[in-house]
Design an enzyme around this catalytic site. Structure first.
Site, PDB file in Angstrom:
ATOM      1  N   GLU A  42      12.379  -1.227   0.938  1.00 14.65           N
ATOM      2  CA  GLU A  42      11.531  -0.551   1.475  1.00 14.65           C
ATOM      3  C   GLU A  42      10.310  -1.000   2.194  1.00 14.65           C
ATOM      4  O   GLU A  42       9.787  -0.331   2.917  1.00 14.65           O
ATOM      5  CB  GLU A  42      10.838   0.337   0.336  1.00 14.65           C
ATOM      6  CG  GLU A  42      11.959   1.518  -0.186  1.00 14.65           C
ATOM      7  CD  GLU A  42      12.821   0.960  -1.427  1.00 14.65           C
ATOM      8  OE1 GLU A  42      12.563  -0.307  -1.852  1.00 14.65           O
ATOM      9  OE2 GLU A  42      13.415   1.788  -2.049  1.00 14.65           O
ATOM     10  N   PHE A  68      10.317   9.732 -15.234  1.00 16.26           N
ATOM     11  CA  PHE A  68      11.154   8.879 -14.737  1.00 16.26           C
ATOM     12  C   PHE A  68      10.967   8.698 -13.024  1.00 16.26           C
ATOM     13  O   PHE A  68      11.027   9.483 -12.450  1.00 16.26           O
ATOM     14  CB  PHE A  68      12.716   9.101 -14.974  1.00 16.26           C
ATOM     15  CG  PHE A  68      13.460   8.117 -14.305  1.00 16.26           C
ATOM     16  CD1 PHE A  68      13.399   6.934 -14.868  1.00 16.26           C
ATOM     17  CD2 PHE A  68      14.534   8.432 -13.438  1.00 16.26           C
ATOM     18  CE1 PHE A  68      14.423   5.626 -14.322  1.00 16.26           C
ATOM     19  CE2 PHE A  68      15.207   7.328 -12.559  1.00 16.26           C
ATOM     20  CZ  PHE A  68      15.263   6.281 -13.308  1.00 16.26           C
ATOM     21  N   GLN A  69      10.695   7.362 -13.104  1.00 17.58           N
ATOM     22  CA  GLN A  69      10.402   6.870 -11.511  1.00 17.58           C
ATOM     23  C   GLN A  69       9.113   7.543 -11.118  1.00 17.58           C
ATOM     24  O   GLN A  69       9.197   7.932  -9.907  1.00 17.58           O
ATOM     25  CB  GLN A  69      11.560   6.882 -10.788  1.00 17.58           C
ATOM     26  CG  GLN A  69      12.801   5.990 -11.163  1.00 17.58           C
ATOM     27  CD  GLN A  69      13.464   5.622  -9.895  1.00 17.58           C
ATOM     28  OE1 GLN A  69      14.137   6.683  -9.364  1.00 17.58           O
ATOM     29  NE2 GLN A  69      14.061   4.605 -10.080  1.00 17.58           N
ATOM     30  N   LYS A 117      10.369  16.657  -5.632  1.00 18.21           N
ATOM     31  CA  LYS A 117      11.699  17.285  -5.369  1.00 18.21           C
ATOM     32  C   LYS A 117      11.889  18.336  -5.103  1.00 18.21           C
ATOM     33  O   LYS A 117      12.662  19.021  -4.536  1.00 18.21           O
ATOM     34  CB  LYS A 117      12.542  16.802  -6.671  1.00 18.21           C
ATOM     35  CG  LYS A 117      13.932  16.873  -6.459  1.00 18.21           C
ATOM     36  CD  LYS A 117      14.758  16.180  -7.511  1.00 18.21           C
ATOM     37  CE  LYS A 117      16.313  16.219  -7.214  1.00 18.21           C
ATOM     38  NZ  LYS A 117      17.104  15.777  -7.935  1.00 18.21           N
ATOM     39  N   MET A 151       0.614 -23.352   7.003  1.00 20.32           N
ATOM     40  CA  MET A 151      -0.627 -23.064   7.214  1.00 20.32           C
ATOM     41  C   MET A 151      -1.642 -23.535   5.983  1.00 20.32           C
ATOM     42  O   MET A 151      -2.687 -23.871   6.149  1.00 20.32           O
ATOM     43  CB  MET A 151      -0.734 -21.526   7.519  1.00 20.32           C
ATOM     44  CG  MET A 151      -2.200 -21.245   7.803  1.00 20.32           C
ATOM     45  SD  MET A 151      -3.046 -22.438   9.087  1.00 20.32           S
ATOM     46  CE  MET A 151      -2.734 -20.884  10.485  1.00 20.32           C
TER      47      MET A 151
HETATM   48  C1  LIG Z   1      -3.355 -16.982   9.991  1.00 19.74           C
HETATM   49  C2  LIG Z   1      -4.029 -15.998  10.854  1.00 19.74           C
HETATM   50  C3  LIG Z   1      -5.028 -16.265  11.742  1.00 19.74           C
HETATM   51  C4  LIG Z   1      -5.888 -15.483  12.554  1.00 19.74           C
HETATM   52  N1  LIG Z   1      -6.494 -16.213  13.435  1.00 19.74           N
HETATM   53  C5  LIG Z   1      -7.241 -15.410  14.554  1.00 19.74           C
HETATM   54  C6  LIG Z   1      -8.016 -16.074  15.664  1.00 19.74           C
HETATM   55  O1  LIG Z   1      -8.181 -17.466  15.839  1.00 19.74           O
HETATM   56  N2  LIG Z   1      -8.593 -15.447  16.407  1.00 19.74           N
HETATM   57  C7  LIG Z   1      -8.353 -13.771  16.420  1.00 19.74           C
HETATM   58  O2  LIG Z   1      -8.572 -12.926  17.331  1.00 19.74           O
HETATM   59  N3  LIG Z   1      -7.576 -13.298  15.279  1.00 19.74           N
HETATM   60  C8  LIG Z   1      -7.278 -14.104  14.416  1.00 19.74           C
HETATM   61  N4  LIG Z   1      -6.375 -13.259  13.242  1.00 19.74           N
HETATM   62  C9  LIG Z   1      -6.159 -12.179  13.456  1.00 19.74           C
HETATM   63  C10 LIG Z   1      -7.385 -11.466  12.725  1.00 19.74           C
HETATM   64  O3  LIG Z   1      -7.432 -11.547  11.401  1.00 19.74           O
HETATM   65  C11 LIG Z   1      -7.865  -9.850  13.054  1.00 19.74           C
HETATM   66  O4  LIG Z   1      -6.419  -9.186  12.750  1.00 19.74           O
HETATM   67  C12 LIG Z   1      -7.944  -9.680  14.517  1.00 19.74           C
HETATM   68  O5  LIG Z   1      -9.048 -10.564  15.185  1.00 19.74           O
HETATM   69  C13 LIG Z   1      -8.610  -8.230  14.504  1.00 19.74           C
HETATM   70  O6  LIG Z   1      -8.139  -7.922  16.289  1.00 19.74           O
HETATM   71  P1  LIG Z   1      -9.263  -6.573  16.609  1.00 19.74           P
HETATM   72  O7  LIG Z   1     -10.628  -7.079  16.442  1.00 19.74           O
HETATM   73  O8  LIG Z   1      -8.600  -6.821  18.156  1.00 19.74           O
HETATM   74  O9  LIG Z   1      -8.816  -5.689  15.761  1.00 19.74           O
HETATM   75  P2  LIG Z   1      -8.069  -4.469  15.531  1.00 19.74           P
HETATM   76  O10 LIG Z   1      -7.591  -4.800  14.063  1.00 19.74           O
HETATM   77  O11 LIG Z   1      -6.757  -4.393  16.348  1.00 19.74           O
HETATM   78  O12 LIG Z   1      -8.635  -3.142  15.794  1.00 19.74           O
HETATM   79  C14 LIG Z   1      -8.744  -2.232  16.856  1.00 19.74           C
HETATM   80  C15 LIG Z   1     -10.246  -1.922  17.110  1.00 19.74           C
HETATM   81  O13 LIG Z   1     -10.109  -0.921  18.348  1.00 19.74           O
HETATM   82  C16 LIG Z   1     -10.493   0.103  17.871  1.00 19.74           C
HETATM   83  N5  LIG Z   1      -9.673   1.165  18.680  1.00 19.74           N
HETATM   84  C17 LIG Z   1      -8.414   1.488  18.295  1.00 19.74           C
HETATM   85  N6  LIG Z   1      -8.101   2.495  19.386  1.00 19.74           N
HETATM   86  C18 LIG Z   1      -8.907   2.524  20.387  1.00 19.74           C
HETATM   87  C19 LIG Z   1      -9.202   3.439  21.253  1.00 19.74           C
HETATM   88  N7  LIG Z   1      -8.317   4.165  21.752  1.00 19.74           N
HETATM   89  N8  LIG Z   1     -10.330   3.290  21.991  1.00 19.74           N
HETATM   90  C20 LIG Z   1     -11.300   2.560  21.605  1.00 19.74           C
HETATM   91  N9  LIG Z   1     -11.288   1.825  20.192  1.00 19.74           N
HETATM   92  C21 LIG Z   1     -10.036   1.673  19.638  1.00 19.74           C
HETATM   93  C22 LIG Z   1     -10.371   0.307  16.438  1.00 19.74           C
HETATM   94  O14 LIG Z   1     -11.169   1.098  15.777  1.00 19.74           O
HETATM   95  C23 LIG Z   1     -10.571  -1.066  15.947  1.00 19.74           C
HETATM   96  O15 LIG Z   1     -12.078  -1.361  15.824  1.00 19.74           O
HETATM   97  C24 LIG Z   1      -5.832 -14.243  12.539  1.00 19.74           C
HETATM   98  C25 LIG Z   1      -4.779 -13.809  11.645  1.00 19.74           C
HETATM   99  C26 LIG Z   1      -4.096 -14.599  10.714  1.00 19.74           C
HETATM  100  C27 LIG Z   1      -3.219 -13.843   9.799  1.00 19.74           C
HETATM  101  C1  LIG Z   2       2.773 -12.155   1.701  1.00 21.94           C
HETATM  102  C2  LIG Z   2       1.910 -13.176   1.576  1.00 21.94           C
HETATM  103  N1  LIG Z   2       1.627 -14.253   0.811  1.00 21.94           N
HETATM  104  C3  LIG Z   2       0.902 -15.245   0.988  1.00 21.94           C
HETATM  105  C4  LIG Z   2       0.321 -15.550   2.126  1.00 21.94           C
HETATM  106  C5  LIG Z   2      -0.667 -16.710   2.218  1.00 21.94           C
HETATM  107  N2  LIG Z   2      -0.111 -17.623   3.277  1.00 21.94           N
HETATM  108  C6  LIG Z   2      -0.574 -17.420   4.642  1.00 21.94           C
HETATM  109  S1  LIG Z   2       0.225 -18.676   5.665  1.00 21.94           S
HETATM  110  C7  LIG Z   2       1.223 -18.987   4.271  1.00 21.94           C
HETATM  111  C8  LIG Z   2       2.296 -19.990   4.836  1.00 21.94           C
HETATM  112  C9  LIG Z   2       3.406 -19.666   5.522  1.00 21.94           C
HETATM  113  O1  LIG Z   2       4.371 -20.422   5.502  1.00 21.94           O
HETATM  114  P1  LIG Z   2       5.726 -20.295   6.556  1.00 21.94           P
HETATM  115  O2  LIG Z   2       6.236 -18.826   6.573  1.00 21.94           O
HETATM  116  O3  LIG Z   2       6.613 -21.489   6.210  1.00 21.94           O
HETATM  117  O4  LIG Z   2       5.153 -20.811   7.796  1.00 21.94           O
HETATM  118  P2  LIG Z   2       4.239 -21.869   8.699  1.00 21.94           P
HETATM  119  O5  LIG Z   2       2.830 -21.836   8.247  1.00 21.94           O
HETATM  120  O6  LIG Z   2       4.883 -22.968   7.886  1.00 21.94           O
HETATM  121  O7  LIG Z   2       4.636 -21.637  10.075  1.00 21.94           O
HETATM  122  C10 LIG Z   2       0.816 -18.352   3.225  1.00 21.94           C
HETATM  123  C11 LIG Z   2       1.312 -18.725   1.854  1.00 21.94           C
HETATM  124  C12 LIG Z   2       0.404 -14.381   3.068  1.00 21.94           C
HETATM  125  N3  LIG Z   2      -0.298 -14.524   4.094  1.00 21.94           N
HETATM  126  N4  LIG Z   2       1.111 -13.373   2.991  1.00 21.94           N
END
Ligand SMILES: Cc1cc2nc3c(=O)[nH]c(=O)nc-3n(C[C@H](O)[C@H](O)[C@H](O)COP(=O)(O)OP(=O)(O)OC[C@H]3O[C@@H](n4cnc5c(N)ncnc54)[C@H](O)[C@@H]3O)c2cc1C
Ligand SMILES: Cc1ncc(C[n+]2csc(CCOP(=O)(O)OP(=O)(O)O)c2C)c(N)n1
Lengths: 577, 164
Positions: free
Chosen positions: A50, A112-113, A162, A476
Site C-alpha cells: 500500500e 477485526f482489521q 463496508k 548520506m
Molecule cells: C536529504 C535532503 C536534503 C535536502 N537539501 C535541500 C537543499 O539543499 N535545498 C533545498 O532547497 N531543499 C533541500 N531539501 C528539501 C527540503 O527539505 C524542503 O522539502 C524544500 O526545501 C521545500 O521546498 P519549498 O520551500 O519550495 O516548499 P514546498 O514544500 O514545495 O512548498 C510549496 C510552498 O508553496 C506554496 N504554494 C503551493 N501552491 C501555491 C500556489 N498555487 N501559489 C502560491 N503558493 C503556493 C505552499 O503553500 C508552500 O508554502 C532536502 C531534502 C532532503 C531529504
Molecule cells: C524511511 C527512511 N528511513 C530513514 C531515513 C534516514 N536516511 C536519510 S538518507 C539515508 C541513507 C540512504 O541510503 P541510500 O538509499 O543507499 O542512498 P545514498 O545516500 O547512499 O545515496 C537514511 C537512512 C529516511 N530518510 N527515510
C-alpha cells in the site's frame, strides 16, 4: 435507479476524470473491487504494497498535475498508507486516498482489521472524512477532490465503512460550496505594486522559486518576470524545473546542498523575492544569518507559510500564476533598458561566483563516481526525461547534476525525505506519461524499501528505468558520520548484505544491467534506454564520495564545506577501509 | 502574552480533535478551552486561551484559519470584549467560618447552589481577576473540590479592531 455505494464511488471518480487508481484489495473493500472488475474507463493498478500505491498516486500527481488516487483496505492496508500520505502532505501534493473501514456498527469495537485511520491521518492530511451515510458519498468525493487540488494542495483521505459501499442510494452530483474553506488566489493589488516597485529599484535582486511555482503552473510567468526584469533565479529542491535550470539567469538550487553561487547570492542580495516556497531549515541554514541585507517579498497561497520562519517585508497571499501575471503587467510599464544597466554589476558578480566555484566533482578513470552517472544520464537524455529519486546522496546528486528545464519532470520527496519514494513514484509517472523516459535515480539502501514494486512495473510492461548508485552504504548518513561522528560508521555499512540487483530484477522478469567501470556507464545507460522494458541498472560507485557543497547543520548558508576538505584527510579515510 | 481566541467552527464530528491536535502538534499550549453550540446548531464556538509572542499568536490564528472546518477566528485582544468564566467550589469551612463564607460569597455575587452540614457549594461567575480574588479568599476556608468552565468571551457591540 439506486446504485450501490461502490457504484456511486466509481461514477463519482469518472466525473472527476480519474483514469487510474493505485490500490490493494482486502475484505472491507470487496464491493468496490467487485465493481471495478467490469470497469472500462478506470483501471486499478495493483501495487505490491500500500505504501507503493500511495507513492505511485503521488508520482502520478506530480508528473501530471492531476489528482492521484489510492484505494486500500482497512486496518493494516490503511496504516500502510501513512508514510505515503505524510510524504504527499509535506510536499503539498494532491492525492485522494480511499480506505475501507469496518461496518459503521462495529466502529470503535476493536473489530477485526479496524484502525482509526481518520484519527491517525488527521495531522498528515489536508482534510479527511468518514462517510457515515451512502447518501453523502458523492458529495464527499467531490469535496475531497476540490480540497485536495485547490489552494495549497494536499492529501485527502476518505474512510469508507463496508456498509456504506454496500448500501444503496440514488446517484446525485451536487454542486459544492464549503463555506469555511475559501483559498485566496488574487493577491492584494497594493502589495503587488509595492513588490514591483522594490524589484524595479533593487540593485541585487534574487528570486527564490519553490514548489508553489510548479503546483500553480506558473513557470511561464516566472520566466517572463525574470527575463523582463533581469533577475537571477535560484530554486529550492521542490522548485526545480519551475525555472529552466540551463537558463543563464539560473543559479540552480540553494540551501544545504545548494550551489556556492546561489547561497552567496542569497547572502549578498538586497531583495529576495520568495515565490511559492516555505523557508525550510534546509534552505535557510541558520535563520538569523539568512539573507542579512535583503528586504524580503514573500508570495504564497498559504498565509501560514508567511512569517513562519523568516521576517517578511512585503507579504503577498495569493496564487503564483495570478499574482505574477499582474506583476508582469505592472513591470512592463517600466523601462527595461534601465534594469540591464542597474543589474549589470550584480550579474557580473554572480558570474564571478560561478567561475570561482562551479559545481564539480573529481572524475576518475578507475572507479565510477556517482555524479558521473547522473551527468551521463543528463547528457544522453539531453535533459528530456522525468527523474524520480530516492532519498540521500542519490537525491542530492540528481538535483545538482541534472538540469531541469521544465516543471513536473522532477519527483522527489523533499519535506519528509522518504526513502522508498522514488521507484513507485516513477511507476505512477510512467502511467501519466506512457511515452516518456522515466528514470528513478536510487541508492542501494532506499531501493530496497519498495523493491517489491518491480512486480507492478513488470506486469504493466512499464519501461521505467532505475539507476542505482550502489555505494554499499546508507551513504548520506555515512557522510554525516564521517564528517561529524569521527568516521564511526554505526549501522550504515550494508556491504555484503546488498543483494545482487541484477538477479533481483531478473527474478521479477525485468532486465538487470551492471557497470563497475567508468567506461561501462555510457553503454549500460544506452542499452537500458533502448530496451522498452523495466530495467534495473546497478552502478557500483565510489563509496567514499560525498555531497558537496554542504552547509553543516546550524551554520549560515554561505559557511559551506567543499570537496578539498576531504583531500586533506584522504590518508585517514583509507585507513578506515 | 496571553490571548483569548474565539473560533467559530462547523459542528462536525472530529472538529475538536482537529483543533486540539493543531495545538499539540505544533507545540502551542492551551490554557483553557470551552466549546458549545451556537444558535445555529451546525456551528460551534470555541474559546481558547493561549499564550505566545506576537509571531506565535499570528501563526496560531493563521493555522486555525487554515483548518477546513474553521469558519472564523477572532483574537479578542484586538477587540473590546467581555470575558467570563464560571467556577464551582465546594468548601469545608470550620464551623466558625461558615458565616464568613456566606458573606464573602455574597460580596462576590456568588450563589450557594448546594449545602450540607459540612460543606457549601458556591457558584461564581466573573472575569479572571474576580475569580482569582475569590479563590484566594476561599483557600484558607478549605476548598474540597474545584471545577471551572474555562473562559468564554464576546466582543462589545460597535467596537472595531484595535490597531496594534
Ligand atoms: C536529504 C535532503 C536534503 C535536502 N537539501 C535541500 C537543499 O539543499 N535545498 C533545498 O532547497 N531543499 C533541500 N531539501 C528539501 C527540503 O527539505 C524542503 O522539502 C524544500 O526545501 C521545500 O521546498 P519549498 O520551500 O519550495 O516548499 P514546498 O514544500 O514545495 O512548498 C510549496 C510552498 O508553496 C506554496 N504554494 C503551493 N501552491 C501555491 C500556489 N498555487 N501559489 C502560491 N503558493 C503556493 C505552499 O503553500 C508552500 O508554502 C532536502 C531534502 C532532503 C531529504
Ligand atoms: C524511511 C527512511 N528511513 C530513514 C531515513 C534516514 N536516511 C536519510 S538518507 C539515508 C541513507 C540512504 O541510503 P541510500 O538509499 O543507499 O542512498 P545514498 O545516500 O547512499 O545515496 C537514511 C537512512 C529516511 N530518510 N527515510
Amino acid at each position: 435507479m439506486k446504485l450501490s455505494g461502490a457504484e456511486i464511488l466509481i461514477e463519482s471518480l469518472k466525473r472527476e476524470g480519474v483514469k487510474y487508481i493505485f490500490g490493494y484489495p482486502g475484505g472491507v473493500v470487496l464491493n468496490i473491487f467487485d465493481s471495478l472488475y467490469d470497469e472500462k474507463d478506470i483501471k486499478l493498478i495493483l501495487t505490491r504494497h500500500e505504501q507503493g500505491a500511495i507513492h505511485a498516486a503521488d508520482g502520478y500527481a506530480r508528473a501530471s498535475g492531476k489528482v492521484g488516487i489510492g484505494l486500500v483496505t482497512s486496518g493494516p492496508g490503511a496504516t500502510n498508507t501513512v508514510t505515503g500520505i505524510a510524504t504527499a502532505s509535506m510536499d503539498s501534493i494532491p492525492i485522494v486516498v480511499f480506505s475501507g473501514q469496518v461496518p459503521t456498527m462495529l466502529i470503535g469495537n476493536d473489530a477485526f482489521q479496524e484502525a482509526d485511520i481518520v484519527g491517525i491521518t488527521r495531522p498528515c492530511t489536508k482534510y479527511n472524512f468518514l462517510v457515515k451515510d451512502v447518501k453523502d458519498l458523492s458529495r464527499i468525493v467531490r469535496e475531497a477532490f476540490y480540497i485536495a487540488s485547490s489552494g495549497r494542495p494536499g492529501p485527502v483521505l476518505i474512510d469508507l465503512p463496508k456498509d456504506v459501499t454496500a448500501g444503496r442510494a440514488d446517484f446525485v452530483w451536487p454542486e459544492i460550496d464549503i463555506r469555511s474553506y475559501k483559498p485566496t488566489y488574487e493577491g492584494n493589488k497594493w502589495m503587488i505594486a509595492q513588490a514591483a516597485h522594490l524589484i524595479a529599484k533593487a540593485k541585487k535582486p534574487l528570486i527564490v522559486a519553490g514548489g508553489g511555482v510548479i503546483s500553480s503552473g506558473a513557470a511561464k510567468e516566472l520566466r517572463e518576470l525574470a527575463e523582463h526584469a533581469n533577475v537571477p533565479v535560484t530554486m529550492t529542491l521542490m522548485g526545480l524545473g519551475g525555472f529552466p535550470g540551463s537558463h543563464k539567469l539560473s543559479l540552480g538550487m540553494l540551501g544545504m546542498h545548494g550551489t556556492y553561487y546561489a547561497n552567496k547570492a542569497v547572502q549578498d542580495s538586497d531583495l529576495l523575492f520568495a515565490i511559492g516556497m516555505r523557508f525550510d531549515d534546509r534552505v535557510t541554514g541558520k535563520v538569523d544569518a539568512f539573507a542579512p541585507h535583503a528586504k524580503i517579498i514573500h508570495l504564497d497561497i498559504d498565509p501560514t507559510s508567511i512569517k513562519k520562519n523568516v521576517r517578511v517585508d512585503v507579504p503577498i497571499v495569493g496564487d503564483v500564476k495570478k499574482v505574477l501575471t499582474v506583476m508582469n503587467k505592472v513591470l512592463k510599464e517600466e523601462v527595461k533598458e534601465q534594469w540591464d544597466e542597474v543589474r549589470r554589476a550584480w550579474l557580473r558578480q554572480i558570474d564571478a561566483w560561478k567561475a570561482e566555484r562551479p559545481m564539480t566533482y573529481t572524475y576518475s578513470d578507475e572507479i565510477i563516481k556517482p555524479q558521473f552517472v547522473v551527468e551521463k544520464i543528463y547528457e544522453l537524455t539531453k535533459g528530456d526525461a522525468i527523474i524520480a529519486t530516492e532519498v540521500g546522496q542519490n537525491q542530492m546528486w540528481a538535483a545538482q547534476f541534472f538540469k531541469y528545464d521544465k516543471p513536473r519532470r522532477w519527483l522527489s520527496s523533499g519535506g519528509l525525505g522518504t526513502m522508498g519514494y522514488g521507484f513507485p513514484a516513477a511507476i505512477g509517472a510512467q502511467f501519466a506519461h506512457p511515452d516518456k523516459l522515466v528514470i528513478d535515480i536510487a541508492g542501494d539502501g532506499s531501493i530496497q524499501m519498495n523493491i517489491q514494486e518491480l512486480a507492478t512495473a513488470v506486469i504493466n510492461k512499464l519501461p521505467v528505468k532505475v539507476a542505482i548508485l550502489n555505494n554499499r552504504y546508507l551513504g548520506m548518513v555515512r557522510q554525516w558520520q564521517e564528517l561529524f561522528f569521527n568516521e564511526r560508521y554505526s549501522h550504515t555499512k550494508l556491504d555484503d548484505t546488498v543483494p545482487d540487483f541484477v538477479k533481483i530484477a531478473e527474478a521479477y522478469g525485468a532486465v538487470g544491467l551492471r557497470a563497475t567501470k567508468p567506461a561501462e556507464v555510457e553503454p549500460v545507460l544506452r542499452e537500458a534506454f533502448k530496451i522498452k522494458r523495466t530495467v534495473f541498472m546497478d552502478f557500483v560507485v565510489d563509496w567514499k564520495e560525498k555531497v558537496y557543497p554542504m552547509v553543516p547543520a546550524g551554520a549560515a548558508i554561505d559557511q559551506m564545506l567543499f570537496e578539498e576538505i576531504e583531500k586533506k584527510t584522504e590518508k585517514k579515510l583509507r585507513a578506515v577501509k | 502574552m496571553r490571548h483569548t481566541i474565539s473560533v467559530l467552527v462547523e459542528n462536525k464530528f472530529g472538529v475538536l480533535s482537529r483543533i486540539s491536535g493543531l495545538f499539540s502538534g505544533r507545540g502551542y499550549n492551551i490554557e483553557s478551552l470551552s466549546v458549545g453550540e451556537t444558535i445555529d446548531p451546525q456551528v460551534s464556538i470555541m474559546t481558547i486561551v493561549t499564550t505566545g509572542d506576537d509571531l506565535v499568536i499570528e501563526q496560531i490564528t493563521k493555522q486555525l484559519n487554515k483548518l477546513i472546518d474553521v469558519i472564523k477566528v477572532t483574537d479578542m485582544k484586538e477587540l473590546d470584549h467581555v470575558e467570563r468564566e464560571m467556577v464551582l467550589l465546594k468548601v469545608v469551612p470550620k464551623p466558625d467560618d461558615r458565616t464568613e463564607v456566606l458573606n464573602l460569597a455574597e460580596i462576590f455575587r456568588g450563589r450557594i447552589v448546594d449545602s450540607s452540614p459540612k460543606t457549601y457549594t458556591i457558584e461564581i461567575t466573573g472575569d479572571e481577576k474576580k475569580i482569582e480574588a475569590f479563590v484566594e479568599l476561599m483557600k484558607p476556608m478549605g476548598i474540597k473540590e474545584f471545577v471551572r468552565t474555562g473562559k468564554v468571551a464576546i466582543a462589545r457591540e460597535g467596537t472595531k479592531k484595535k490597531q496594534i
